[in-house]
Design an enzyme around this catalytic site. Structure first.
Site, PDB file in Angstrom:
ATOM      1  N   ASP A  23      33.805  37.405  36.123  1.00 61.42           N
ATOM      2  CA  ASP A  23      34.938  36.510  35.902  1.00 61.42           C
ATOM      3  C   ASP A  23      34.784  35.380  36.908  1.00 61.42           C
ATOM      4  O   ASP A  23      34.984  35.569  38.102  1.00 61.42           O
ATOM      5  CB  ASP A  23      36.261  37.267  36.113  1.00 61.42           C
ATOM      6  CG  ASP A  23      37.484  36.344  36.085  1.00 61.42           C
ATOM      7  OD1 ASP A  23      37.329  35.138  35.791  1.00 61.42           O
ATOM      8  OD2 ASP A  23      38.595  36.842  36.355  1.00 61.42           O
ATOM      9  N   ASP A 211      48.039  34.552  30.554  1.00 63.83           N
ATOM     10  CA  ASP A 211      47.219  34.521  31.767  1.00 63.83           C
ATOM     11  C   ASP A 211      47.770  33.500  32.762  1.00 63.83           C
ATOM     12  O   ASP A 211      47.623  32.294  32.573  1.00 63.83           O
ATOM     13  CB  ASP A 211      45.768  34.183  31.374  1.00 63.83           C
ATOM     14  CG  ASP A 211      44.815  34.185  32.573  1.00 63.83           C
ATOM     15  OD1 ASP A 211      45.291  34.207  33.726  1.00 63.83           O
ATOM     16  OD2 ASP A 211      43.588  34.161  32.343  1.00 63.83           O
TER      17      ASP A 211
HETATM   18  P1  ADP Z   1      42.392  32.642  38.714  1.00 64.78           P
HETATM   19  O1  ADP Z   1      42.300  33.282  37.363  1.00 64.78           O
HETATM   20  O2  ADP Z   1      42.996  31.264  38.675  1.00 64.78           O
HETATM   21  O3  ADP Z   1      41.103  32.656  39.463  1.00 64.78           O
HETATM   22  P2  ADP Z   1      43.829  34.977  39.786  1.00 64.78           P
HETATM   23  O4  ADP Z   1      44.073  35.682  38.511  1.00 64.78           O
HETATM   24  O5  ADP Z   1      42.916  35.606  40.760  1.00 64.78           O
HETATM   25  O6  ADP Z   1      43.457  33.450  39.586  1.00 64.78           O
HETATM   26  O7  ADP Z   1      45.288  34.779  40.451  1.00 64.78           O
HETATM   27  C1  ADP Z   1      45.441  34.285  41.729  1.00 64.78           C
HETATM   28  C2  ADP Z   1      46.925  34.098  41.987  1.00 64.78           C
HETATM   29  O8  ADP Z   1      47.595  35.364  41.889  1.00 64.78           O
HETATM   30  C3  ADP Z   1      47.207  33.550  43.364  1.00 64.78           C
HETATM   31  O9  ADP Z   1      48.158  32.488  43.286  1.00 64.78           O
HETATM   32  C4  ADP Z   1      47.805  34.745  44.094  1.00 64.78           C
HETATM   33  O10 ADP Z   1      48.707  34.367  45.111  1.00 64.78           O
HETATM   34  C5  ADP Z   1      48.523  35.457  42.960  1.00 64.78           C
HETATM   35  N1  ADP Z   1      48.803  36.858  43.269  1.00 64.78           N
HETATM   36  C6  ADP Z   1      47.925  37.817  43.637  1.00 64.78           C
HETATM   37  N2  ADP Z   1      48.567  38.979  43.889  1.00 64.78           N
HETATM   38  C7  ADP Z   1      49.887  38.750  43.663  1.00 64.78           C
HETATM   39  C8  ADP Z   1      51.086  39.548  43.776  1.00 64.78           C
HETATM   40  N3  ADP Z   1      51.029  40.817  44.175  1.00 64.78           N
HETATM   41  N4  ADP Z   1      52.264  38.966  43.470  1.00 64.78           N
HETATM   42  C9  ADP Z   1      52.334  37.682  43.099  1.00 64.78           C
HETATM   43  N5  ADP Z   1      51.260  36.875  42.985  1.00 64.78           N
HETATM   44  C10 ADP Z   1      50.054  37.396  43.272  1.00 64.78           C
HETATM   45 MG    MG Z   2      41.562  34.110  35.764  1.00 68.27          MG
END
Ligand code: ADP
Ligand code: MG
Length: 629
Positions: A23, A211
């Site tokens: 990913d 998402d």
């Molecule tokens: P991307 O797909 O854009 O790479 P992710 O799916 O990894 O991103 O999501 C990252 C986001 O999820 C960040 O803003 C992070 O702060 C948030 N996040 C991660 N864990 C939690 C949680 N327990 N509660 C709320 N937000 C969260």
């Molecule tokens: Mg993502």
């Protein structure tokens, strides 16, 4: 249980084929595999660390790159050489991103507005492909370290709305990182696979995938029939995500303490600390009612007093409500585009770290009127699904029928002898892809269409399948003709290439059998070569692209100068001539960074001319016009 061999010399697991799922996210990236014993997908992580690798690349003063948590530390302190969100730039021209140019704290080059963007760090220029390849290389190394075996094959995910150019850029990034990219899979499809959806042949379902990541939001409506996923619609906001939640929390605290955001700009350390605390608060509030922290750093200059930072779930929910509402509006629109209602949705899949926020989950569930699927870790679900897809491609999942696919990429020769892939390898057949091209010379009456097969960046290293001339293109200025080339592979594997000039309607086509006279061994050799030469190939491609761009700018500038002598002062003329000479000289050398620099310099000088000419053109156009009042 299946037996697993162990290579005594290296201590590694001996597997038929280790294909990983990746990913490559805007905020975080990770690798997953199917566990050889349990047959379940798992995300790879070093003991006691997270599986997530922040998608951030930092360059030190010598140009050495670091990736992930290490790089993240420089986000606030060295914004010019800490590259985040490179994924947003993949396959994009400056025109595509100029409205959001303020978002990037590093330098995104805007020389030729239709060419692909580059990022400048010091005197080095990086394409988004190179930047993403740094992240993929890091993931590959981590995976190899954990698995103690070489990792060379991967399935990589991309958003469902990614176009051809963005998908190709992702493939190229993989190649540059030393990965053979077996397939590019849509993120919502991967997420569904991780939930086991689409793995039964007789299954028919309509799925909504919601998402919400760090900086982007998208919702996709998918339809599965006979194990085939079809994207019915996508919607979302490419600038909405968990980072915005963090920002709202910071603003809330600043307001509470009577501080302004300007104050934060001048105090980088405070800004960085506050951002981390806000994210921590948000995460804690996903499982508890109140967040409290006593932080000594959060003190104004004139008082050493410490402030308690406090936030309740209640206040947090109120802060983010407008953003959550926005995502629901996107869901409404996605359903409308798919001509469906909430009642038609069988399953809702939650993806992205930000869907851990209970208020988000509740809003989505309330909108669709049923519980959501959130049992699989939302940060990992896309990578886990990519691993499931990889396992199917490896042939380990025998229940799954592998459809007919193209073994090698098919494409056209473009400027400078480059290979432009229209149908990437491993595409399902039958398939049809079209792309538009134009002329480079004024009055060009014909265009050569050369069809190649293979994975290398220069056509001379690939296999030529056919060639023909599209003739009788009526005389037009360079860039005006629109030649659409279509590649169609039918179910028998026959490729029909058609070229048509859309303004005049002239067209011509040819038929070839791409697999004719090609042994499996040759296919394998061509694949191997593409990986071993990936680095050189991409470097040559970058050089050729820089030269083509530089040459075009020279032609345009020359044309402009002869037409508009009256608009330019003597000094400007002299400066332009000098810059053109410098660029001409750079074009004879093998240094793409020098060519970019000289192209930029010429651009800087001529930019105001273009504006002047534009005003002139508009006012002269107005003069001859009868204005209706
Ligand atoms: P991307 O797909 O854009 O790479 P992710 O799916 O990894 O991103 O999501 C990252 C986001 O999820 C960040 O803003 C992070 O702060 C948030 N996040 C991660 N864990 C939690 C949680 N327990 N509660 C709320 N937000 C969260
Ligand atoms: Mg993502």
């Amino acid at each position: 249980m299946a037996k697993i061999g162990i290579n005594i010399a290296t201590g590694s697991l001996q597997q038929a084929e280790m294909i990983v799922g990746i990913d490559l996210g805007t905020t975080n990236s990770l690798v997953a595999i199917i566990h050889p014993e349990t047959k379940m997908p798992i995300a790879l992580k070093e003991h006691g660390t997270s599986s997530l690798v922040p998608s951030i690349v930092h360059f030190d003063e010598y140009g050495n790159a670091s990736v992930g948590e290490v790089a993240k530390q420089y986000l606030e302190s060295e914004p010019q050489n800490t590259i985040f969100s490179a994924k947003r730039l993949m396959g994009k021209s400056y025109n595509d991103v100029k409205n959001n140019a303020n978002f990037f704290t590093y330098k995104v080059i805007d020389d030729n507005t239709d060419s692909l963007v580059k990022v400048q760090v010091g005197n080095q220029f990086y394409s988004p492909i190179e930047l993403s390849s740094f992240i993929l290389k890091e993931l590959k190394q981590r995976a190899e370290h954990i698995l103690k075996t070489p990792v060379t094959k991967a399935v990589i995910t991309v958003p469902a709305y990614f176009n051809d150019a963005q998908r190709q850029a992702t493939r190229d990034a993989g190649k540059l990182a030393g990965l053979d990219v077996l397939r590019i899979v849509n993120e919502p499809t991967a997420a569904s696979l991780a939930y086991g959806l689409g793995l039964r042949m007789d299954e028919e379902k309509t799925i909504a995938v919601y998402d919400l990541g760090g900086g982007t939001f998208d919702v996709s409506i998918l339809r599965i029939t006979n194990g085939i996923f079809e994207v019915l619609s996508t919607n979302g906001d490419t600038y909405l995500g968990g980072d915005d939640f963090d920002r709202l929390i910071i603003q809330h605290w600043l307001k509470e303490k009577g501080m302004t955001e300007e104050g934060l700009h001048s105090n980088k350390q405070l800004a960085q600390t506050l951002r981390l605390i806000a994210e921590e608060a948000k995460k804690q509030l996903s499982t508890q009612e109140v967040f409290e922290m006593n932080n000594p750093l959060f003190a104004t200059d004139n008082s050493q007093q410490t402030y308690d930072l406090r936030l309740t779930t209640y206040d947090f929910n109120a802060l983010i409500q407008p953003l959550v509402d926005k995502t629901i509006t996107s869901c409404v629109n996605a359903l409308k585009d798919a001509a469906l209602t909430t009642a038609d949705i069988d399953t809702i899949v939650m993806v992205g770290g930000s869907t851990r926020v209970p208020a988000v989950k509740n809003a989505v569930s309330a909108f669709f009127g049923k519980p959501v699927n959130d049992t699989v870790n939302p940060d990992e679900v896309v990578a886990l699904g990519a691993a499931v897809q990889a396992d199917i491609l490896a042939g380990n999942n025998k229940d799954f029928l592998l459809l007919d696919i193209t073994p090698l990429s098919l494409g056209l020769e473009t400027m400078g002898g480059l290979m432009d892939v229209l149908i990437p390898r491993n595409s399902k057949i039958p398939t049809k892809v079209g792309r538009q091209y134009t002329t480079y010379v004024d009055g060009q009456g014909s265009m050569r269409i050369s069809v190649f097969q293979g994975e290398r960046d220069l056509v001379k290293d690939n296999r030529k399948l056919a060639e023909f001339n599209l003739t009788n293109i009526p005389g037009m200025p360079a860039g005006l003709p629109k030649v659409e080339v279509n590649f169609l592979i039918n179910a028998d594997g026959i490729l029909v290439v058609t070229a048509k000039e859309l303004r005049s309607g002239v067209q011509q086509s040819i038929e070839v059998k791409p697999q004719y006279g090609l042994t499996d061994k040759q296919v394998e050799q061509m694949l191997m070569d593409s990986i071993t030469h990936a680095k050189d190939d991409i470097q040559i491609r970058a050089l050729v692209e820089a030269r083509t761009e530089g040459e075009q700018i020279l032609v345009v500038t020359e044309k402009f100068l002869t037409k508009n002598t009256t608009l330019i002062t003597k000094e400007e003329m002299l400066a332009t001539a000098q810059a053109m000479q410098a660029l001409q000289l750079a074009l004879t050398m093998e240094d793409k960074n020098l060519i970019h620099t000289k192209t930029e310099e010429l651009n800087e000088i001529t930019r105001p001319f273009a504006e002047r000419a534009m005003d002139e053109a508009i006012s002269s156009a107005m003069k001859g016009q009868n204005i209706l009042g």
